[in-house]
Design a protein around this motif. Structure first.
Motif, PDB file in Angstrom:
ATOM      1  N   ARG A 152       0.544 -15.795 -16.754  1.00  0.00           N
ATOM      2  CA  ARG A 152      -0.006 -14.444 -16.601  1.00  0.00           C
ATOM      3  C   ARG A 152       1.120 -13.461 -16.314  1.00  0.00           C
ATOM      4  O   ARG A 152       2.166 -13.822 -15.794  1.00  0.00           O
ATOM      5  CB  ARG A 152      -1.032 -14.400 -15.475  1.00  0.00           C
ATOM      6  CG  ARG A 152      -0.463 -14.796 -14.129  1.00  0.00           C
ATOM      7  CD  ARG A 152      -1.462 -14.625 -13.011  1.00  0.00           C
ATOM      8  NE  ARG A 152      -2.613 -15.507 -13.174  1.00  0.00           N
ATOM      9  CZ  ARG A 152      -3.634 -15.543 -12.316  1.00  0.00           C
ATOM     10  NH1 ARG A 152      -3.624 -14.755 -11.263  1.00  0.00           N
ATOM     11  NH2 ARG A 152      -4.629 -16.373 -12.504  1.00  0.00           N
ATOM     12  N   TYR A 154       1.648  -9.316 -14.869  1.00  0.00           N
ATOM     13  CA  TYR A 154       0.961  -8.287 -14.089  1.00  0.00           C
ATOM     14  C   TYR A 154       1.285  -6.912 -14.656  1.00  0.00           C
ATOM     15  O   TYR A 154       2.444  -6.570 -14.875  1.00  0.00           O
ATOM     16  CB  TYR A 154       1.381  -8.405 -12.621  1.00  0.00           C
ATOM     17  CG  TYR A 154       1.048  -9.756 -12.041  1.00  0.00           C
ATOM     18  CD1 TYR A 154      -0.210 -10.023 -11.536  1.00  0.00           C
ATOM     19  CD2 TYR A 154       1.987 -10.773 -12.048  1.00  0.00           C
ATOM     20  CE1 TYR A 154      -0.522 -11.268 -11.017  1.00  0.00           C
ATOM     21  CE2 TYR A 154       1.698 -12.028 -11.540  1.00  0.00           C
ATOM     22  CZ  TYR A 154       0.429 -12.265 -11.030  1.00  0.00           C
ATOM     23  OH  TYR A 154       0.113 -13.505 -10.531  1.00  0.00           O
ATOM     24  N   ARG A 155       0.233  -6.142 -14.878  1.00  0.00           N
ATOM     25  CA  ARG A 155       0.360  -4.835 -15.502  1.00  0.00           C
ATOM     26  C   ARG A 155       0.006  -3.736 -14.502  1.00  0.00           C
ATOM     27  O   ARG A 155      -0.345  -4.000 -13.344  1.00  0.00           O
ATOM     28  CB  ARG A 155      -0.554  -4.746 -16.734  1.00  0.00           C
ATOM     29  CG  ARG A 155      -0.435  -5.912 -17.687  1.00  0.00           C
ATOM     30  CD  ARG A 155       0.995  -6.104 -18.186  1.00  0.00           C
ATOM     31  NE  ARG A 155       1.461  -4.961 -18.945  1.00  0.00           N
ATOM     32  CZ  ARG A 155       1.275  -4.812 -20.256  1.00  0.00           C
ATOM     33  NH1 ARG A 155       0.639  -5.747 -20.960  1.00  0.00           N
ATOM     34  NH2 ARG A 155       1.752  -3.754 -20.875  1.00  0.00           N
ATOM     35  N   HIS A 157      -2.003  -0.636 -12.679  1.00  0.00           N
ATOM     36  CA  HIS A 157      -3.376  -0.395 -12.208  1.00  0.00           C
ATOM     37  C   HIS A 157      -4.090  -1.691 -11.860  1.00  0.00           C
ATOM     38  O   HIS A 157      -5.311  -1.812 -12.001  1.00  0.00           O
ATOM     39  CB  HIS A 157      -4.182   0.391 -13.249  1.00  0.00           C
ATOM     40  CG  HIS A 157      -3.477   1.593 -13.784  1.00  0.00           C
ATOM     41  ND1 HIS A 157      -3.174   2.692 -12.992  1.00  0.00           N
ATOM     42  CD2 HIS A 157      -2.969   1.867 -15.010  1.00  0.00           C
ATOM     43  CE1 HIS A 157      -2.536   3.596 -13.714  1.00  0.00           C
ATOM     44  NE2 HIS A 157      -2.390   3.113 -14.948  1.00  0.00           N
ATOM     45  N   GLY A 158      -3.332  -2.704 -11.408  1.00  0.00           N
ATOM     46  CA  GLY A 158      -3.945  -3.935 -10.929  1.00  0.00           C
ATOM     47  C   GLY A 158      -4.470  -4.860 -12.013  1.00  0.00           C
ATOM     48  O   GLY A 158      -5.258  -5.763 -11.707  1.00  0.00           O
ATOM     49  N   ARG A 159      -4.058  -4.661 -13.267  1.00  0.00           N
ATOM     50  CA  ARG A 159      -4.555  -5.522 -14.344  1.00  0.00           C
ATOM     51  C   ARG A 159      -3.671  -6.745 -14.518  1.00  0.00           C
ATOM     52  O   ARG A 159      -2.506  -6.747 -14.142  1.00  0.00           O
ATOM     53  CB  ARG A 159      -4.616  -4.739 -15.659  1.00  0.00           C
ATOM     54  CG  ARG A 159      -5.657  -3.623 -15.664  1.00  0.00           C
ATOM     55  CD  ARG A 159      -5.554  -2.799 -16.918  1.00  0.00           C
ATOM     56  NE  ARG A 159      -4.249  -2.143 -17.011  1.00  0.00           N
ATOM     57  CZ  ARG A 159      -3.572  -1.996 -18.136  1.00  0.00           C
ATOM     58  NH1 ARG A 159      -4.052  -2.491 -19.272  1.00  0.00           N
ATOM     59  NH2 ARG A 159      -2.410  -1.379 -18.153  1.00  0.00           N
ATOM     60  N   ILE A 160      -4.236  -7.790 -15.122  1.00  0.00           N
ATOM     61  CA  ILE A 160      -3.508  -9.024 -15.437  1.00  0.00           C
ATOM     62  C   ILE A 160      -3.748  -9.351 -16.904  1.00  0.00           C
ATOM     63  O   ILE A 160      -4.894  -9.365 -17.364  1.00  0.00           O
ATOM     64  CB  ILE A 160      -3.974 -10.195 -14.551  1.00  0.00           C
ATOM     65  CG1 ILE A 160      -3.621  -9.916 -13.090  1.00  0.00           C
ATOM     66  CG2 ILE A 160      -3.350 -11.507 -15.005  1.00  0.00           C
ATOM     67  CD1 ILE A 160      -4.125 -10.978 -12.140  1.00  0.00           C
ATOM     68  N   ASN A 161      -2.685  -9.610 -17.635  1.00  0.00           N
ATOM     69  CA  ASN A 161      -2.785  -9.981 -19.050  1.00  0.00           C
ATOM     70  C   ASN A 161      -2.276 -11.406 -19.265  1.00  0.00           C
ATOM     71  O   ASN A 161      -1.425 -11.884 -18.518  1.00  0.00           O
ATOM     72  CB  ASN A 161      -1.962  -9.023 -19.910  1.00  0.00           C
ATOM     73  CG  ASN A 161      -2.682  -7.720 -20.164  1.00  0.00           C
ATOM     74  OD1 ASN A 161      -3.759  -7.492 -19.624  1.00  0.00           O
ATOM     75  ND2 ASN A 161      -2.078  -6.864 -20.959  1.00  0.00           N
TER      76      ASN A 161
END
Length: 211
Positions: A152, A154-155, A157-161
């Protein structure tokens, strides 16, 4: 050390002295009819990109082993290029690709390094079989996708890709070229186009077969 066997109540359970390991025979995607004249090597779950490695394999298939070594060495030194013909989306153009009949190409040095190791392994196997290394050519290279490695990233605004790797299975088969057989002149003449209608063609073929 004795301990209770859960399957048979109070019957003591002894730790085994040895473990029998059964090895499964390795299956290759390409099976040659004459294994005495071929040498193989393979690598599984290799951490090298599938698409780049597939293009390297396509560029090498059919080359003599000595020529393949020189070609891969030139690619590592940026003196030649690997043409990208299938997985070429977003691949830039390279002037060195003109000699290969295309316009897109790259220099995937990591894929080249992995393929070089397997080629040397296959060459050593051929030498162990007593084959003439100078006559070997690359009969087949099969590159298949291995299961993706999942990580994973980390992007904002708290997003995970997902952040996945694309490993490969690689199989290489080297072979000694078969002896050339002279053409049969009679069969070659019979394959020539015969002019005339159906009846004339049939009569001509019967005359050739009877001669």
């Amino acid at each position: 050390m004795k301990r209770a066997n859960p399957l048979f109540g109070k019957t003591p359970f002894r730790t085994p002295l040895f473990v029998v390991v059964v090895k499964k025979m390795v299956r290759y995607a390409h099976n040659d009819e004459n294994p005495e004249k071929t040498a193989k090597s393979r690598g599984a779950y290799l951490r090298v990109h599938f698409k780049n490695t597939r293009e390297v394999a396509a560029a090498l298939t059919g080359l003599k082993l000595t020529k393949a070594y020189k070609y891969l060495g030139d690619v590592q030194e940026r003196q030649d290029v690997i043409p990208f013909r299938r997985f070429n989306g977003g691949v830039g153009r390279a002037s060195q690709a003109k000699k290969h009949g295309t316009t897109q190409g790259r220099w995937p040095v990591k894929s080249v390094a992995f393929v070089l190791r397997l080629l040397k392994n296959a060459e050593a196997n051929a030498d162990g079989k007593g084959l003439d290394v100078e006559d070997l050519y690359i009969k087949s290279i099969v590159v298949q996708q291995a299961p993706k490695t999942r990580r994973r990233t980390y992007r904002a605004h708290g997003r995970i890709n997902p952040y996945q790797g694309h490993p490969s299975h690689i199989e290489i088969v080297l072979a000694v070229p078969e002896a050339e057989v002279a053409r049969n002149k009679d069969a070659e003449e019979s394959r020539k186009k015969i002019e005339g209608n159906k009846r004339q063609v049939a009569a001509t073929r019967r005359r050739i077969a009877a001669a």
